[in-house]
Design a protein around this motif. Sequence first.
Motif, PDB file in Angstrom:
ATOM      1  N   MET A   1       0.844  -1.185   0.000  1.00  9.83           N
ATOM      2  CA  MET A   1       0.000   0.000   0.000  1.00  9.83           C
ATOM      3  C   MET A   1       0.887   1.246   0.000  1.00  9.83           C
ATOM      4  N   ALA A   2       0.987   1.890  -1.120  1.00  7.70           N
ATOM      5  CA  ALA A   2       1.806   3.087  -1.215  1.00  7.70           C
ATOM      6  C   ALA A   2       0.929   4.290  -1.561  1.00  7.70           C
ATOM      7  N   PHE A   3       1.083   5.328  -0.750  1.00 10.24           N
ATOM      8  CA  PHE A   3       0.385   6.580  -1.017  1.00 10.24           C
ATOM      9  C   PHE A   3       1.339   7.523  -1.736  1.00 10.24           C
ATOM     10  N   THR A   4       0.843   8.184  -2.773  1.00  9.22           N
ATOM     11  CA  THR A   4       1.610   9.207  -3.479  1.00  9.22           C
ATOM     12  C   THR A   4       0.700  10.414  -3.703  1.00  9.22           C
ATOM     13  N   GLU A   5       1.332  11.519  -4.032  1.00 13.18           N
ATOM     14  CA  GLU A   5       0.585  12.747  -4.307  1.00 13.18           C
ATOM     15  C   GLU A   5       1.059  13.347  -5.614  1.00 13.18           C
ATOM     16  N   ARG A   6       0.157  14.040  -6.270  1.00 14.28           N
ATOM     17  CA  ARG A   6       0.510  14.807  -7.467  1.00 14.28           C
ATOM     18  C   ARG A   6      -0.413  16.017  -7.551  1.00 14.28           C
ATOM     19  N   THR A   7      -0.037  16.964  -8.381  1.00 14.23           N
ATOM     20  CA  THR A   7      -0.869  18.154  -8.560  1.00 14.23           C
ATOM     21  C   THR A   7      -1.190  18.335 -10.042  1.00 14.23           C
ATOM     22  N   GLU A   8      -2.321  18.961 -10.285  1.00 14.73           N
ATOM     23  CA  GLU A   8      -2.729  19.371 -11.633  1.00 14.73           C
ATOM     24  C   GLU A   8      -3.128  20.833 -11.553  1.00 14.73           C
ATOM     25  N   HIS A   9      -2.857  21.578 -12.620  1.00 13.85           N
ATOM     26  CA  HIS A   9      -3.218  22.993 -12.673  1.00 13.85           C
ATOM     27  C   HIS A   9      -4.159  23.246 -13.845  1.00 13.85           C
ATOM     28  N   LYS A  10      -5.172  24.055 -13.595  1.00 13.06           N
ATOM     29  CA  LYS A  10      -6.062  24.526 -14.654  1.00 13.06           C
ATOM     30  C   LYS A  10      -5.959  26.046 -14.642  1.00 13.06           C
ATOM     31  N   ILE A  11      -5.561  26.618 -15.750  1.00 12.34           N
ATOM     32  CA  ILE A  11      -5.358  28.057 -15.841  1.00 12.34           C
ATOM     33  C   ILE A  11      -6.447  28.657 -16.723  1.00 12.34           C
ATOM     34  N   GLU A  12      -7.116  29.682 -16.205  1.00 19.19           N
ATOM     35  CA  GLU A  12      -8.146  30.392 -16.959  1.00 19.19           C
ATOM     36  C   GLU A  12      -7.684  31.821 -17.181  1.00 19.19           C
ATOM     37  N   ILE A  13      -7.993  32.365 -18.348  1.00 18.63           N
ATOM     38  CA  ILE A  13      -7.619  33.727 -18.712  1.00 18.63           C
ATOM     39  C   ILE A  13      -8.893  34.558 -18.753  1.00 18.63           C
ATOM     40  N   ILE A  14      -8.925  35.623 -17.949  1.00 15.89           N
ATOM     41  CA  ILE A  14     -10.102  36.471 -17.838  1.00 15.89           C
ATOM     42  C   ILE A  14      -9.847  37.779 -18.606  1.00 15.89           C
ATOM     43  N   PRO A  15     -10.590  38.011 -19.694  1.00 16.00           N
ATOM     44  CA  PRO A  15     -10.419  39.250 -20.457  1.00 16.00           C
ATOM     45  C   PRO A  15     -11.052  40.430 -19.722  1.00 16.00           C
ATOM     46  N   PRO A  16     -10.778  41.655 -20.051  1.00 19.27           N
ATOM     47  CA  PRO A  16      -9.934  42.099 -21.152  1.00 19.27           C
ATOM     48  C   PRO A  16      -8.475  42.298 -20.762  1.00 19.27           C
ATOM     49  N   TYR A  17      -8.137  42.142 -19.487  1.00 17.40           N
ATOM     50  CA  TYR A  17      -6.765  42.426 -19.033  1.00 17.40           C
ATOM     51  C   TYR A  17      -5.927  41.171 -18.836  1.00 17.40           C
ATOM     52  N   ASN A  18      -6.401  40.038 -19.263  1.00 16.55           N
ATOM     53  CA  ASN A  18      -5.673  38.777 -19.143  1.00 16.55           C
ATOM     54  C   ASN A  18      -5.328  38.437 -17.692  1.00 16.55           C
ATOM     55  N   ILE A  19      -6.295  38.636 -16.815  1.00 11.81           N
ATOM     56  CA  ILE A  19      -6.142  38.223 -15.423  1.00 11.81           C
ATOM     57  C   ILE A  19      -6.098  36.699 -15.422  1.00 11.81           C
ATOM     58  N   LEU A  20      -5.176  36.140 -14.642  1.00 13.87           N
ATOM     59  CA  LEU A  20      -5.011  34.690 -14.612  1.00 13.87           C
ATOM     60  C   LEU A  20      -5.616  34.115 -13.341  1.00 13.87           C
ATOM     61  N   CYS A  22      -5.921  30.438 -11.388  1.00 14.29           N
ATOM     62  CA  CYS A  22      -5.352  29.098 -11.381  1.00 14.29           C
ATOM     63  C   CYS A  22      -6.076  28.235 -10.360  1.00 14.29           C
ATOM     64  N   ARG A  23      -6.530  27.076 -10.807  1.00 10.95           N
ATOM     65  CA  ARG A  23      -7.102  26.093  -9.889  1.00 10.95           C
ATOM     66  C   ARG A  23      -6.113  24.943  -9.802  1.00 10.95           C
ATOM     67  N   ARG A  24      -5.594  24.733  -8.589  1.00 14.76           N
ATOM     68  CA  ARG A  24      -4.662  23.632  -8.355  1.00 14.76           C
ATOM     69  C   ARG A  24      -5.417  22.491  -7.692  1.00 14.76           C
ATOM     70  N   ALA A  25      -5.279  21.304  -8.244  1.00 17.09           N
ATOM     71  CA  ALA A  25      -5.864  20.114  -7.639  1.00 17.09           C
ATOM     72  C   ALA A  25      -4.730  19.321  -7.000  1.00 17.09           C
ATOM     73  N   ASP A  26      -4.847  19.057  -5.696  1.00 14.77           N
ATOM     74  CA  ASP A  26      -3.907  18.186  -4.993  1.00 14.77           C
ATOM     75  C   ASP A  26      -4.556  16.807  -4.940  1.00 14.77           C
ATOM     76  N   ILE A  27      -3.911  15.841  -5.538  1.00 17.35           N
ATOM     77  CA  ILE A  27      -4.500  14.515  -5.709  1.00 17.35           C
ATOM     78  C   ILE A  27      -3.695  13.492  -4.906  1.00 17.35           C
ATOM     79  N   VAL A  28      -4.398  12.693  -4.114  1.00 17.90           N
ATOM     80  CA  VAL A  28      -3.774  11.628  -3.332  1.00 17.90           C
ATOM     81  C   VAL A  28      -4.107  10.301  -4.013  1.00 17.90           C
ATOM     82  N   LEU A  29      -3.062   9.515  -4.239  1.00 18.30           N
ATOM     83  CA  LEU A  29      -3.218   8.217  -4.888  1.00 18.30           C
ATOM     84  C   LEU A  29      -2.795   7.106  -3.924  1.00 18.30           C
ATOM     85  N   LYS A  30      -3.527   6.015  -3.955  1.00 17.99           N
ATOM     86  CA  LYS A  30      -3.170   4.824  -3.193  1.00 17.99           C
ATOM     87  C   LYS A  30      -2.993   3.703  -4.208  1.00 17.99           C
ATOM     88  N   ASP A  31      -1.776   3.207  -4.293  1.00 12.05           N
ATOM     89  CA  ASP A  31      -1.452   2.162  -5.266  1.00 12.05           C
ATOM     90  C   ASP A  31      -1.869   2.568  -6.690  1.00 12.05           C
TER      91      ASP A  31
END
Length: 87
Positions: A1-20, A22-31
């Motif tokens: 039984m091994a636990f690991t972690e990883r992250t994913e990023h979703k970046i959205e661009i908001i006009p008209p000034y290109n405001i960024l 970011c939604r970060r997902a912290d994901i825990v995996l088991k095996d």
Amino acid sequence: MAFTERTEHKIEIIPPYNILQCRRADIVLKDGKEVGRTYHRHVKTPGSDMTGECAEMQAVANALWTDEVVADYQAMIAAQERPGGAS
């Protein structure tokens, strides 16, 4: 039984000034199978310090935040802060 972690990023661009946004997902995996996920969201405006941001977020900011975009965004903020500024 091994636990690991990883992250994913979703970046959205908001006009008209290109405001960024970011939604970060912290994901825990088991095996290798996902057993948990949490989300964190934050926003960066043109000209913000990007130190510590993921490489993807930094690359998007570098591509979109030209000197003109940063100046336009700062002018809009200054106009809102003045009495009787833009609404």
